[in-house]
Write a protein that holds these residues in place. Sequence first.
Motif, PDB file in Angstrom:
ATOM      1  N   VAL A  51       0.494  -1.347  -0.005  1.00 41.98           N
ATOM      2  CA  VAL A  51       0.527  -0.083  -0.312  1.00 41.98           C
ATOM      3  C   VAL A  51       1.004   1.486   0.032  1.00 41.98           C
ATOM      4  CG1 VAL A  51      -1.861   1.367   1.141  1.00 41.98           C
ATOM      5  CG2 VAL A  51      -2.018  -1.500   1.311  1.00 41.98           C
ATOM      6  N   MET A  52       2.090   1.130   0.440  1.00 41.90           N
ATOM      7  CA  MET A  52       2.780   2.683   0.958  1.00 41.90           C
ATOM      8  C   MET A  52       3.371   2.285  -0.618  1.00 41.90           C
ATOM      9  SD  MET A  52       4.512   1.797   4.447  1.00 41.90           S
ATOM     10  CE  MET A  52       6.157   2.751   4.051  1.00 41.90           C
ATOM     11  N   PHE A  53       3.918   1.736  -0.792  1.00 40.32           N
ATOM     12  CA  PHE A  53       4.896   1.977  -1.986  1.00 40.32           C
ATOM     13  C   PHE A  53       3.987   1.796  -3.794  1.00 40.32           C
ATOM     14  CE2 PHE A  53       7.455   0.292   0.622  1.00 40.32           C
ATOM     15  CZ  PHE A  53       8.855   1.331   0.696  1.00 40.32           C
ATOM     16  N   GLY A  54       2.624   1.105  -3.380  1.00 38.85           N
ATOM     17  CA  GLY A  54       2.341   1.474  -4.591  1.00 38.85           C
ATOM     18  C   GLY A  54       0.843   2.203  -4.481  1.00 38.85           C
ATOM     19  N   ALA A  55       0.774   3.357  -3.201  1.00 40.18           N
ATOM     20  CA  ALA A  55       0.152   4.236  -3.776  1.00 40.18           C
ATOM     21  C   ALA A  55       0.622   5.467  -5.054  1.00 40.18           C
ATOM     22  CB  ALA A  55      -0.143   5.045  -2.465  1.00 40.18           C
ATOM     23  N   PRO A  56       2.040   5.721  -4.644  1.00 39.32           N
ATOM     24  CA  PRO A  56       2.687   6.600  -5.129  1.00 39.32           C
ATOM     25  C   PRO A  56       2.249   6.035  -6.496  1.00 39.32           C
ATOM     26  CG  PRO A  56       3.925   6.553  -4.114  1.00 39.32           C
ATOM     27  CD  PRO A  56       2.856   5.476  -3.539  1.00 39.32           C
ATOM     28  N   LEU A  57       2.898   4.476  -7.135  1.00 41.59           N
ATOM     29  CA  LEU A  57       3.208   3.759  -8.354  1.00 41.59           C
ATOM     30  C   LEU A  57       2.663   4.201  -8.918  1.00 41.59           C
ATOM     31  CD1 LEU A  57       5.988   2.953  -9.338  1.00 41.59           C
ATOM     32  CD2 LEU A  57       4.619   0.435  -8.491  1.00 41.59           C
ATOM     33  N   MET A  58       1.166   3.438  -8.611  1.00 38.77           N
ATOM     34  CA  MET A  58       0.071   3.407  -9.232  1.00 38.77           C
ATOM     35  C   MET A  58      -0.722   4.969 -10.304  1.00 38.77           C
ATOM     36  SD  MET A  58      -0.085   0.643  -9.919  1.00 38.77           S
ATOM     37  CE  MET A  58      -1.899   0.020 -10.964  1.00 38.77           C
ATOM     38  N   PRO A 321      -5.086  17.010  -7.541  1.00 46.66           N
ATOM     39  CA  PRO A 321      -4.532  16.736  -5.705  1.00 46.66           C
ATOM     40  C   PRO A 321      -4.619  14.524  -5.490  1.00 46.66           C
ATOM     41  CG  PRO A 321      -6.942  17.135  -6.873  1.00 46.66           C
ATOM     42  CD  PRO A 321      -5.946  17.732  -7.631  1.00 46.66           C
ATOM     43  N   THR A 322      -4.664  13.852  -7.488  1.00 50.47           N
ATOM     44  CA  THR A 322      -4.481  13.270  -7.072  1.00 50.47           C
ATOM     45  C   THR A 322      -3.440  12.569  -7.006  1.00 50.47           C
ATOM     46  OG1 THR A 322      -5.994  13.286  -9.191  1.00 50.47           O
ATOM     47  CG2 THR A 322      -4.967  10.934  -8.164  1.00 50.47           C
ATOM     48  N   LEU A 323      -1.928  12.647  -6.825  1.00 47.91           N
ATOM     49  CA  LEU A 323      -1.087  11.542  -6.460  1.00 47.91           C
ATOM     50  C   LEU A 323      -1.141  12.735  -4.799  1.00 47.91           C
ATOM     51  CD1 LEU A 323       1.485  10.089  -6.708  1.00 47.91           C
ATOM     52  CD2 LEU A 323       2.848  12.433  -7.151  1.00 47.91           C
ATOM     53  N   ALA A 324      -1.377  13.072  -4.395  1.00 52.12           N
ATOM     54  CA  ALA A 324      -1.096  13.793  -2.869  1.00 52.12           C
ATOM     55  C   ALA A 324      -2.632  13.123  -2.187  1.00 52.12           C
ATOM     56  CB  ALA A 324      -1.468  15.845  -2.568  1.00 52.12           C
ATOM     57  N   SER A 325      -3.478  12.645  -2.885  1.00 52.30           N
ATOM     58  CA  SER A 325      -3.934  12.421  -2.055  1.00 52.30           C
ATOM     59  C   SER A 325      -3.823  10.741  -1.963  1.00 52.30           C
ATOM     60  CB  SER A 325      -5.681  12.241  -2.813  1.00 52.30           C
ATOM     61  OG  SER A 325      -6.269  12.003  -2.442  1.00 52.30           O
ATOM     62  N   ALA A 326      -3.390   9.601  -3.105  1.00 54.76           N
ATOM     63  CA  ALA A 326      -2.724   8.338  -2.636  1.00 54.76           C
ATOM     64  C   ALA A 326      -2.268   8.772  -2.052  1.00 54.76           C
ATOM     65  CB  ALA A 326      -2.216   8.462  -3.864  1.00 54.76           C
ATOM     66  N   VAL A 327      -0.795   9.205  -1.788  1.00 56.65           N
ATOM     67  CA  VAL A 327       0.265   9.520  -1.170  1.00 56.65           C
ATOM     68  C   VAL A 327      -0.325   9.851   0.851  1.00 56.65           C
ATOM     69  CG1 VAL A 327       2.361   9.926  -0.147  1.00 56.65           C
ATOM     70  CG2 VAL A 327       1.778   9.385  -2.501  1.00 56.65           C
ATOM     71  N   ASN A 328      -1.471  10.202   0.653  1.00 56.15           N
ATOM     72  CA  ASN A 328      -1.646  10.235   2.170  1.00 56.15           C
ATOM     73  C   ASN A 328      -2.666   9.061   2.713  1.00 56.15           C
ATOM     74  OD1 ASN A 328      -2.191  12.397   4.427  1.00 56.15           O
ATOM     75  ND2 ASN A 328      -5.064  11.525   4.242  1.00 56.15           N
ATOM     76  N   ILE A 329      -2.968   8.198   1.710  1.00 56.45           N
ATOM     77  CA  ILE A 329      -3.268   7.308   2.099  1.00 56.45           C
ATOM     78  C   ILE A 329      -2.649   6.232   2.395  1.00 56.45           C
ATOM     79  CG2 ILE A 329      -4.577   5.010   1.335  1.00 56.45           C
ATOM     80  CD1 ILE A 329      -6.714   7.557   1.322  1.00 56.45           C
ATOM     81  N   GLY A 330      -1.219   6.016   1.419  1.00 57.97           N
ATOM     82  CA  GLY A 330      -0.258   5.597   2.067  1.00 57.97           C
ATOM     83  C   GLY A 330       0.418   6.294   3.625  1.00 57.97           C
ATOM     84  N   ALA A 331      -0.153   6.479   4.507  1.00 60.99           N
ATOM     85  CA  ALA A 331       0.661   7.339   5.138  1.00 60.99           C
ATOM     86  C   ALA A 331      -0.379   6.965   5.848  1.00 60.99           C
ATOM     87  CB  ALA A 331       0.267   9.088   5.435  1.00 60.99           C
TER      88      ALA A 331
END
Length: 403
Positions: A51-58, A321-331
């Motif tokens: 989840v942590m690495f996949g959020a920004p990658l995907m 906002p898309t990447l930041a939103s996904a990275v926050n899920i990884g957070a």
Amino acid sequence: MPLALLALAIGAFGIGTTEFVIMGLLPEVASDYGVSIPTAGYLVTGYALGVMFGAPLMTVLGTKVPRKRMLMLLMGLFVVGNLLSALAPVFSVMLIGRVVASLAHGAFFGIGSVVAAGLVAPHKKAGAIAMMFTGLTVANVIGVPLGTLIGQSVGWRVTFAVVAALGVVGLAGIAKLVPDVPRAEGVRLRHELAAFKNAQVLLAMAMTVLGFGGVFAAITYIAPMMTHVAGFADGSVTWLLVLFGLGMVGGNLVGGRLADRALMPLLYIALGALSVVLALFTLTAHDKIASAVTVVLIGALGFATVPPLQKRVLDHAHGAPTLASAVNIGAFNLGNALSAWLGGVVIAAGLGYTAPNWVGAVLAAAALVLAALSAALERRASTPGPGVAGSVPGEQRAAVVHH
């Protein structure tokens, strides 16, 4: 609320179920593959790291794909991962299946948050995000206990096959109900990355790590705490987790509604109360009724912070906002991993099974400090300097200050 949010919530329900149901099925999986429980625990760790690495990658890979199509692709990946887990002939293949499924997690919630917020009026954005996350919270009340029961009664492979079927339903719902959302024109990867230069985006993510980390510092060790300290039977842990899930559902819905009206006051109250409740858990853990009530409160207060923090990231990463939103899920998952490790450290140090509650209280208090800092920086940025105030007529100056 639009029906499209129901499709997103179904996808979230499936994702939430597959993330947490493995914890109740580790003994069965370990026995089937002939591995130890700690080795089977890699299925939990591998998912979290995915989840942590996949959020920004995907999310980066999907920058040139329309959001609806990307959500469908992510649900397809989720289905493949769970089918792979259900059919895996050896442990290593199941671990790969878990990681494949996890790659969809962060990007789905990140992109889904952007889509959900775009489906409603600006003053209802947090409520729409909360509606999608309701699927994740309900998974802890219904999906995880039911999946555990199926896995223990019929076989854990059936559980993952059922979760894969849920993914198919979510995919069909997205295809049918979610409108085509065109990509923002002119937005490139560099624009998405530029959001991370915004101090408010970074502060919101740090609050996510610390605030939700506070929750998982306690909940990760709820089984030994409730059985060894509170005196519950081993079989009661499942129902205590259901209570935690009910708290999550309530906190998520209330948080979504209040965040659209008073976002920062909600964060102050939720994080402050969470810190206090976690500290008190060291005392209430010695009583069955008090500890059960505390578990509900931790779930409610912890998840009350999710919609406002996700909305805050979207607001300050506006335009891209898309990447930041996904990275926050990884957070969230980073917070889970960090707090689980810290909780293990204090238990290993001989401080007792209630010691992780103090870790959680400190983490939540640190998140509250960051919330106050974030608000102070925001006030300073919105206050015009002396030069601005002196260079405009009084009527215009009043309008600027009012704004």
